[in-house]
Design a protein around this motif. Structure first.
Motif, mmCIF file in Angstrom:
data_model
loop_
_atom_site.group_PDB
_atom_site.id
_atom_site.type_symbol
_atom_site.label_atom_id
_atom_site.label_comp_id
_atom_site.label_asym_id
_atom_site.label_seq_id
_atom_site.Cartn_x
_atom_site.Cartn_y
_atom_site.Cartn_z
ATOM 1 N N ASP A 278 0.818 -1.214 0.000
ATOM 2 C CA ASP A 278 0.000 0.000 0.000
ATOM 3 C C ASP A 278 0.850 1.261 0.000
ATOM 4 O OD1 ASP A 278 -2.329 -1.472 0.113
ATOM 5 O OD2 ASP A 278 -2.537 -1.313 2.285
ATOM 6 N N HIS A 279 2.143 1.113 0.304
ATOM 7 C CA HIS A 279 2.987 2.286 0.524
ATOM 8 C C HIS A 279 4.238 2.295 -0.354
ATOM 9 C CE1 HIS A 279 0.476 3.075 4.033
ATOM 10 N NE2 HIS A 279 0.637 1.808 4.352
ATOM 11 N N PHE A 280 4.230 1.503 -1.414
ATOM 12 C CA PHE A 280 5.413 1.463 -2.275
ATOM 13 C C PHE A 280 5.719 2.829 -2.882
ATOM 14 C CE2 PHE A 280 5.348 -3.381 -3.266
ATOM 15 C CZ PHE A 280 6.015 -3.617 -2.079
ATOM 16 N N GLY A 281 4.682 3.637 -3.076
ATOM 17 C CA GLY A 281 4.901 4.974 -3.616
ATOM 18 C C GLY A 281 5.599 5.912 -2.647
ATOM 19 N N GLU A 282 5.684 5.507 -1.377
ATOM 20 C CA GLU A 282 6.306 6.333 -0.343
ATOM 21 C C GLU A 282 7.734 5.901 -0.025
ATOM 22 O OE1 GLU A 282 3.579 6.547 3.080
ATOM 23 O OE2 GLU A 282 2.032 5.839 1.704
ATOM 24 N N ILE A 283 8.269 4.939 -0.780
ATOM 25 C CA ILE A 283 9.592 4.398 -0.468
ATOM 26 C C ILE A 283 10.677 5.475 -0.404
ATOM 27 C CG2 ILE A 283 11.465 2.962 -1.421
ATOM 28 C CD1 ILE A 283 9.379 0.849 -2.054
ATOM 29 N N PRO A 284 10.736 6.425 -1.338
ATOM 30 C CA PRO A 284 11.785 7.455 -1.220
ATOM 31 C C PRO A 284 11.733 8.207 0.099
ATOM 32 C CG PRO A 284 10.828 7.491 -3.417
ATOM 33 C CD PRO A 284 9.969 6.570 -2.602
ATOM 34 N N GLN A 285 10.532 8.548 0.557
ATOM 35 C CA GLN A 285 10.404 9.273 1.817
ATOM 36 C C GLN A 285 10.775 8.385 3.008
ATOM 37 O OE1 GLN A 285 8.112 9.099 -0.577
ATOM 38 N NE2 GLN A 285 7.335 11.148 -1.068
ATOM 39 N N LEU A 286 10.397 7.103 2.939
ATOM 40 C CA LEU A 286 10.749 6.178 4.017
ATOM 41 C C LEU A 286 12.260 6.001 4.115
ATOM 42 C CD1 LEU A 286 7.978 3.460 3.537
ATOM 43 C CD2 LEU A 286 8.121 5.158 5.358
ATOM 44 N N LEU A 287 12.919 5.925 2.960
ATOM 45 C CA LEU A 287 14.380 5.789 2.971
ATOM 46 C C LEU A 287 15.045 7.048 3.529
ATOM 47 C CD1 LEU A 287 15.028 3.941 -0.420
ATOM 48 C CD2 LEU A 287 15.322 3.022 1.891
ATOM 49 N N GLN A 288 14.448 8.199 3.260
ATOM 50 C CA GLN A 288 14.990 9.439 3.827
ATOM 51 C C GLN A 288 14.917 9.419 5.348
ATOM 52 O OE1 GLN A 288 12.928 12.759 2.067
ATOM 53 N NE2 GLN A 288 14.057 12.649 0.143
ATOM 54 N N THR A 289 13.879 8.787 5.883
ATOM 55 C CA THR A 289 13.741 8.677 7.332
ATOM 56 C C THR A 289 14.694 7.640 7.905
ATOM 57 O OG1 THR A 289 11.402 9.312 7.221
ATOM 58 C CG2 THR A 289 12.130 8.156 9.214
ATOM 59 N N LEU A 290 14.793 6.489 7.236
ATOM 60 C CA LEU A 290 15.568 5.359 7.750
ATOM 61 C C LEU A 290 17.070 5.548 7.614
ATOM 62 C CD1 LEU A 290 15.759 2.400 8.780
ATOM 63 C CD2 LEU A 290 15.441 1.666 6.395
ATOM 64 N N THR A 291 17.518 6.065 6.472
ATOM 65 C CA THR A 291 18.954 6.096 6.168
ATOM 66 C C THR A 291 19.795 6.826 7.214
ATOM 67 O OG1 THR A 291 18.495 5.906 3.804
ATOM 68 C CG2 THR A 291 20.667 6.725 4.424
#
Length: 332
Positions: A278-291
């Motif tokens: 449901d959230h694959f479109g948010e992966i760039p933002q999630l990586l910005q948080t996680l990295t």
């Protein structure tokens, strides 16, 4: 011509251990690629609890089941060895859903180029599905607040271990539920959890009273099982329950009954299930948080590596026994 070895799902699991009878191993020549396609030689693939859902006949789940006769679904990482796509060049390292096979041939869409100077193991263990799931589930769904108490089941697993570390970085008191004393020591001594519960040997009620004397604000559920009821009874008012997985119920014909909804009303508890598609479109933002957490040394991992494609079949049973130590991957 290049020969590909692949494993195909032929039967649906009906409960109990996974074995060779559900699959068929095939060897075929790899076809030529068409415009917009790539040929990728996989180096490593991921095994995930979600696969049990993908093998089931449930057509109302968040993602369609694997069709009988198709290559078993999985994410992996490998190198582009031929390309007719503007998106990738030969030699690019890519990650995506490439299935239980040595070579992937198909559309370049859905694959992502990996440029970070980290190992394949680290990519699949942290920056792929486990890290994305942990980040979405904890930060976006759980909405943690500094000073709260979080408990996460499957705490030594690929998702649970990252959830706990992210929560510690956010200033929470973190309790992990595991299945062995070795795992309990790992999450407390190496990962920095505040406490651990061995659900196989500890007095669950007494241990929860000891580690969470002020109750539980946030429950990240990966496993199900009897401890779920003990945790739910100790949820604080306006607590949140993030339901990510229920591995204890996957091999059962009928799932175990869940906690009473009475506390949901009395304590105004919010319960939310979620899945990453449901959230694959948010992966760039999630990586910005996680990295930044990863690069700052606040998120560690360990991987449990199996050797050879065929090891994936019985390797799935490690999720049921709890004998896997860290992210479960298959190396070719």
């Amino acid at each position: 011509m290049t020969t590909n070895k692949s494993i195909h799902l032929m039967k649906r699991p009906t409960g109990g251990p996974i074995d060779d009878s559900l699959f068929e191993i095939r060897e075929n020549e790899v076809r030529d690629i068409n415009d917009g396609e790539v040929l990728v030689k996989q180096n490593m693939m991921s095994l995930d609890p979600a696969m049990f859902g993908w093998m089931s006949p449930d057509t109302e789940s968040y993602i369609p089941p694997v069709e009988l006769g198709d290559v078993m679904r999985s994410s992996g990482i490998g190198e582009v060895v031929a390309s007719k796509s503007d998106k990738f060049q030969v030699g690019d390292r890519v990650m995506g859903m490439m299935g239980w096979q040595h070579y992937y041939v198909g559309s370049a869409e859905g694959l992502n180029k990996i440029e970070a100077p980290v190992s394949d193991e680290a990519v699949l263990s942290v920056f792929a599905l486990p890290g994305l799931t942990a980040t979405q589930g904890l930060i976006k769904v759980g909405q943690p607040k500094s000073g709260e108490t979080l408990i996460v089941t499957g705490a030594a697993g690929s998702v649970g271990s990252i959830v706990g570390q992210l929560a510690k970085a956010e200033g929470l008191n973190v309790i992990g539920v595991v299945g062995s004393d070795e795992k309990a020591e790992w999450i407390t001594k190496e990962l920095g959890f505040d406490g651990a519960i061995n659900y196989k040997t500890d007095d669950l009620a007494a241990k929860l009273d000891e580690l969470a004397p002020k109750g539980i604000d946030l429950f990240f559920e990966n496993t199900g099982g009897p401890i779920q009821h003990h945790i739910f009874e100790r949820m604080n008012a306006h607590g949140r329950v993030v339901v990510c997985g229920l591995i204890a119920d996957y091999p059962k014909a009928e799932p175990a009954p869940g906690p009473s909804w009475l506390n949901v009303i009395k304590k105004r508890i919010r319960i939310e299930g979620f899945t990453m598609p449901d959230h694959f479109g948010e992966i760039p933002q999630l990586l910005q948080t996680l990295t930044p957490y990863v690069m700052g040394g606040k998120v560690k991992y360990r991987a449990h590596t199996l050797e050879g494609l065929e090891s994936a079949i019985t390797g799935l049973n490690l999720f049921f026994t709890g004998d896997n130590k860290g992210k479960l991957v298959v190396k070719f």
